[in-house]
Every structure is written in structure tokens, then in C-alpha cells.
Design a protein around this motif. Structure first.
Motif, PDB file in Angstrom:
ATOM      1  N   ILE A   1      -5.003  30.025 -12.693  1.00 51.09           N
ATOM      2  CA  ILE A   1      -5.661  28.995 -13.494  1.00 51.09           C
ATOM      3  C   ILE A   1      -4.582  28.267 -14.284  1.00 51.09           C
ATOM      4  CG2 ILE A   1      -7.301  28.570 -15.364  1.00 51.09           C
ATOM      5  CD1 ILE A   1      -8.688  31.226 -14.470  1.00 51.09           C
ATOM      6  N   ARG A   2      -4.619  26.941 -14.280  1.00 50.01           N
ATOM      7  CA  ARG A   2      -3.536  26.190 -14.903  1.00 50.01           C
ATOM      8  C   ARG A   2      -4.009  25.440 -16.144  1.00 50.01           C
ATOM      9  NH1 ARG A   2      -2.668  21.149 -10.569  1.00 50.01           N
ATOM     10  NH2 ARG A   2      -4.681  20.145 -10.981  1.00 50.01           N
ATOM     11  N   GLY A   3      -3.072  25.235 -17.054  1.00 51.04           N
ATOM     12  CA  GLY A   3      -3.294  24.420 -18.240  1.00 51.04           C
ATOM     13  C   GLY A   3      -2.018  23.671 -18.575  1.00 51.04           C
ATOM     14  N   ALA A   4      -2.138  22.645 -19.406  1.00 57.15           N
ATOM     15  CA  ALA A   4      -0.987  21.828 -19.809  1.00 57.15           C
ATOM     16  C   ALA A   4      -1.049  21.606 -21.311  1.00 57.15           C
ATOM     17  CB  ALA A   4      -1.004  20.482 -19.080  1.00 57.15           C
ATOM     18  N   TYR A   5       0.153  21.472 -21.930  1.00 52.15           N
ATOM     19  CA  TYR A   5       0.163  21.228 -23.369  1.00 52.15           C
ATOM     20  C   TYR A   5       1.138  20.136 -23.757  1.00 52.15           C
ATOM     21  CZ  TYR A   5       4.447  24.098 -24.216  1.00 52.15           C
ATOM     22  OH  TYR A   5       5.724  24.598 -24.250  1.00 52.15           O
ATOM     23  N   HIS A   6       0.848  19.527 -24.901  1.00 54.20           N
ATOM     24  CA  HIS A   6       1.690  18.503 -25.514  1.00 54.20           C
ATOM     25  C   HIS A   6       2.105  18.986 -26.891  1.00 54.20           C
ATOM     26  CE1 HIS A   6       3.137  14.574 -26.919  1.00 54.20           C
ATOM     27  NE2 HIS A   6       2.396  14.739 -28.001  1.00 54.20           N
ATOM     28  N   MET A   7       3.407  18.961 -27.174  1.00 55.59           N
ATOM     29  CA  MET A   7       3.884  19.274 -28.518  1.00 55.59           C
ATOM     30  C   MET A   7       3.837  18.000 -29.352  1.00 55.59           C
ATOM     31  SD  MET A   7       7.508  20.852 -29.864  1.00 55.59           S
ATOM     32  CE  MET A   7       7.200  22.467 -29.142  1.00 55.59           C
ATOM     33  N   ILE A   8       3.072  18.036 -30.437  1.00 55.23           N
ATOM     34  CA  ILE A   8       2.871  16.825 -31.229  1.00 55.23           C
ATOM     35  C   ILE A   8       4.182  16.372 -31.858  1.00 55.23           C
ATOM     36  CG2 ILE A   8       0.462  17.414 -31.678  1.00 55.23           C
ATOM     37  CD1 ILE A   8       1.304  18.076 -34.585  1.00 55.23           C
ATOM     38  N   GLY A   9       4.352  15.053 -31.931  1.00 53.10           N
ATOM     39  CA  GLY A   9       5.539  14.478 -32.541  1.00 53.10           C
ATOM     40  C   GLY A   9       5.312  14.177 -34.012  1.00 53.10           C
ATOM     41  N   PHE A  10       6.390  14.203 -34.759  1.00 55.20           N
ATOM     42  CA  PHE A  10       6.299  13.902 -36.182  1.00 55.20           C
ATOM     43  C   PHE A  10       6.013  12.420 -36.398  1.00 55.20           C
ATOM     44  CE2 PHE A  10       8.601  12.345 -39.999  1.00 55.20           C
ATOM     45  CZ  PHE A  10       7.719  12.857 -40.943  1.00 55.20           C
TER      46      PHE A  10
ATOM     47  N   PRO B   1       3.025   2.031 -40.985  1.00 51.08           N
ATOM     48  CA  PRO B   1       1.611   1.682 -41.162  1.00 51.08           C
ATOM     49  C   PRO B   1       0.801   1.779 -39.869  1.00 51.08           C
ATOM     50  CG  PRO B   1       3.038   0.082 -42.247  1.00 51.08           C
ATOM     51  CD  PRO B   1       3.923   0.947 -41.412  1.00 51.08           C
ATOM     52  N   SER B   2       1.487   1.721 -38.727  1.00 58.33           N
ATOM     53  CA  SER B   2       0.808   1.825 -37.428  1.00 58.33           C
ATOM     54  C   SER B   2       0.883   3.251 -36.880  1.00 58.33           C
ATOM     55  CB  SER B   2       1.439   0.852 -36.426  1.00 58.33           C
ATOM     56  OG  SER B   2       1.355  -0.486 -36.873  1.00 58.33           O
ATOM     57  N   TRP B   3       0.916   4.237 -37.756  1.00 58.07           N
ATOM     58  CA  TRP B   3       1.116   5.621 -37.341  1.00 58.07           C
ATOM     59  C   TRP B   3       0.040   6.107 -36.385  1.00 58.07           C
ATOM     60  CZ3 TRP B   3      -2.432   9.472 -38.435  1.00 58.07           C
ATOM     61  CH2 TRP B   3      -3.385   9.189 -39.426  1.00 58.07           C
ATOM     62  N   GLN B   4      -1.188   5.616 -36.559  1.00 61.82           N
ATOM     63  CA  GLN B   4      -2.257   6.043 -35.651  1.00 61.82           C
ATOM     64  C   GLN B   4      -1.980   5.586 -34.222  1.00 61.82           C
ATOM     65  OE1 GLN B   4      -5.324   4.319 -38.182  1.00 61.82           O
ATOM     66  NE2 GLN B   4      -6.307   6.319 -38.314  1.00 61.82           N
ATOM     67  N   ASP B   5      -1.405   4.396 -34.078  1.00 58.32           N
ATOM     68  CA  ASP B   5      -1.055   3.909 -32.744  1.00 58.32           C
ATOM     69  C   ASP B   5       0.002   4.812 -32.102  1.00 58.32           C
ATOM     70  OD1 ASP B   5      -2.790   1.783 -33.003  1.00 58.32           O
ATOM     71  OD2 ASP B   5      -1.239   0.382 -33.690  1.00 58.32           O
ATOM     72  N   VAL B   6       0.926   5.316 -32.918  1.00 58.51           N
ATOM     73  CA  VAL B   6       1.951   6.218 -32.399  1.00 58.51           C
ATOM     74  C   VAL B   6       1.304   7.497 -31.866  1.00 58.51           C
ATOM     75  CG1 VAL B   6       4.016   7.560 -32.962  1.00 58.51           C
ATOM     76  CG2 VAL B   6       3.687   5.285 -33.967  1.00 58.51           C
TER      77      VAL B   6
END
Length: 260
Positions: free
Chosen positions: A61-70, A77-82
Motif C-alpha cells: 500500500i503506497r502513500g506520499a507526503y509533502h514537507m511544508i515550507g516555511f 502578504p501573499s503567503w496564502q498563495d505560496v
């Protein structure tokens, strides 16, 4: 034996960046594997595509992950877009989920920028919590209501102040928790489990400690996956060490968590 399903998580750092031998890995008797796909805005794990296909070919069974960026809301001000670009890119790298895949996972810790996260938390903890919330809620929206698995550990969640469910309403999300008990030994030996045999001998039926309040705290913890070691011995002629995991249930239970 507690009957818990066993697994590992991997990235390009394992086996010195070589293509992993999944036939050997499957011989560990595992049921699942979770591979790093991306980190921050621009990093794609160079071994992800090989791992993603080979995990299935090995019958796992497979899964994938993303390490969140700072991201610092005060500086951008456009942090949500990032945040959104990171998640869009992550899900694009993974591609359409197949029946039997685990939900995508978010690696919620500070390794992308320890200094940046530390400064933000000390300066404006509510802003740091807002960034983490945005990662989770935006990912959920892109998955049409499938809850992503959330990976963290008290080594960083406590820096966030161990927020309560009122500020972080994600108790229904599967928790993948890192906590590494030491094995019995002489004082100061500080040896983590090196294998699933160690788990069976010393951790069978136990539970991770220091679970965050969002998941009911240490008294009655709710958790899905326990990363109980980052010092697992790799099989065959592979070098380095692996992260070892157990799911809080059987393989059949794990399948219930998977995409239908």
C-alpha cells in the motif's frame, strides 16, 4: 502480538540516494510505505517517481507526503498563495490517486527552516498557527473532502504551544506521530528500535506518548500511524537507516483508511 500493520517511510536520503530495492524492502514483512514527494515551493524528491511505482509493484500500500515550507505572513502578504502553490505542486507530482492509495500526507515540522519557524512562533504564534491551518484546510479542499494524513511530533508541535482543538480543529484527521522510545539497556545507551523484531519484543501493544491535545492528548490518544524509530536497519546490502512505522490496526483496518 498486537496485529498492527507495519510500514516504512522513505525519501531520497535513504540508501545514500540510490534507487531502493523494493523487493528486499518488502521482505521486511511490511504492508505499506510512504514516500516523500516534495518539500517547500520548489523541491521534488528525485526518487519519488521510482518509489511511487515500485511500492505498488512490490504489492504494498503506497502513500506520499509533502514537507511544508516555511512561510512568514508578515514578510509576504501573499503567503496564502505560496501555501496553495506548494500543495498544488505536491498533488500534481503525486497525480490522480488510485483506489487503495493512502490519503496524501502533510509533514508538519520545521525542517524546511528551523530558524524561520522559531522566529515566527516567538514573534507571532497565532500567525504560525494560521499558516499550518491553511496548509491543512487547502489540502482538504483540493482532495474533495478526503482528510490528509498529518505527520508531526512533539519535538515541534510543542513549539506551537500544543494548541487545543478550538484553534486547530483537526481531531478527525489521521495522525501520523513521531515518537522514538529507547530500548532497554545500560544507562545512557539511548538505543532506538532497529527493527520490527525490537518492536515486537519491547513495544508490542504500547502507544506513542506526548500525543497533542488536538488528538485527545496523552490520556486517551487518537493516532493512526506511529513512527516509532528513525534508526531502522535496512535489508540486504542497503546502507543507512529507515524510518519504521506501525498502523493502529490491522492491514484490513488500514485499507479502510485508503482511497476508495
Amino acid at each position: 502480538m498486537d496485529g498492527r500493520s507495519r510500514g516504512i517511510d522513505v525519501s531520497h536520503n535513504d540508501d545514500n540516494g540510490n534507487v531502493l530495492n523494493w523487493s528486499s524492502i518488502a521482505s521486511l514483512g511490511i504492508d505499506f510505505a510512504i514516500a516523500k514527494a516534495s518539500q517547500g515551493v520548489s523541491f521534488q524528491d528525485p526518487q519519488f517517481r521510482n518509489n511511487w511505482q515500485a511500492i505498488t509493484a512490490a504489492g504494498l500500500i503506497r502513500g506520499a507526503y509533502h514537507m511544508i515550507g516555511f512561510v512568514d505572513p508578515a514578510a509576504n502578504p501573499s503567503w496564502q498563495d505560496v501555501v496553495h502553490r506548494q500543495i498544488d505542486r505536491f498533488l500534481g507530482i503525486v497525480g490522480p490517486l488510485q483506489s487503495g492509495d493512502l490519503p496524501p500526507a502533510l509533514d508538519i515540522e520545521n525542517l524546511d527552516s528551523k530558524a524561520g519557524w522559531s522566529n515566527l512562533i516567538q514573534r507571532d504564534r497565532s500567525a504560525a498557527l494560521a499558516v499550518v491551518r491553511e496548509y491543512i484546510t487547502y489540502t482538504t479542499a483540493q482532495l474533495n473532502g478526503i482528510f490528509p494524513i498529518l505527520y508531526t511530533g512533539s519535538f515541534w508541535w510543542s513549539d506551537l504551544g500544543d494548541p487545543d482543538p478550538g484553534s486547530m480543529p483537526f481531531s478527525a484527521y489521521p495522525l501520523w506521530f513521531a515518537q522514538y522510545p529507547y530500548m532497554p539497556g545500560p544507562p545512557g545507551s539511548n538505543r532506538e528500535a532497529g527493527s520490527f523484531a525490537d518492536y515486537a519484543s519491547f513495544l508490542d501493544g504500547k502507544k506513542p506518548t506526548h500525543i497533542p491535545k488536538v488528538w485527545e492528548g496523552p490520556g486517551s490518544p487518537s493516532w493512526a500511524i506511529w513512527q516509532f524509530s528513525e534508526q531502522g536497519t535496512p535489508p540486504g546490502h542497503m546502507s543507512g537507516s529507515f524510518d519504521l512505522d506501525v498502523f493502529h490496526g490491522t492491514r484490513a483496518d488500514l485499507m479502510q483508511l485508503c482511497v476508495k
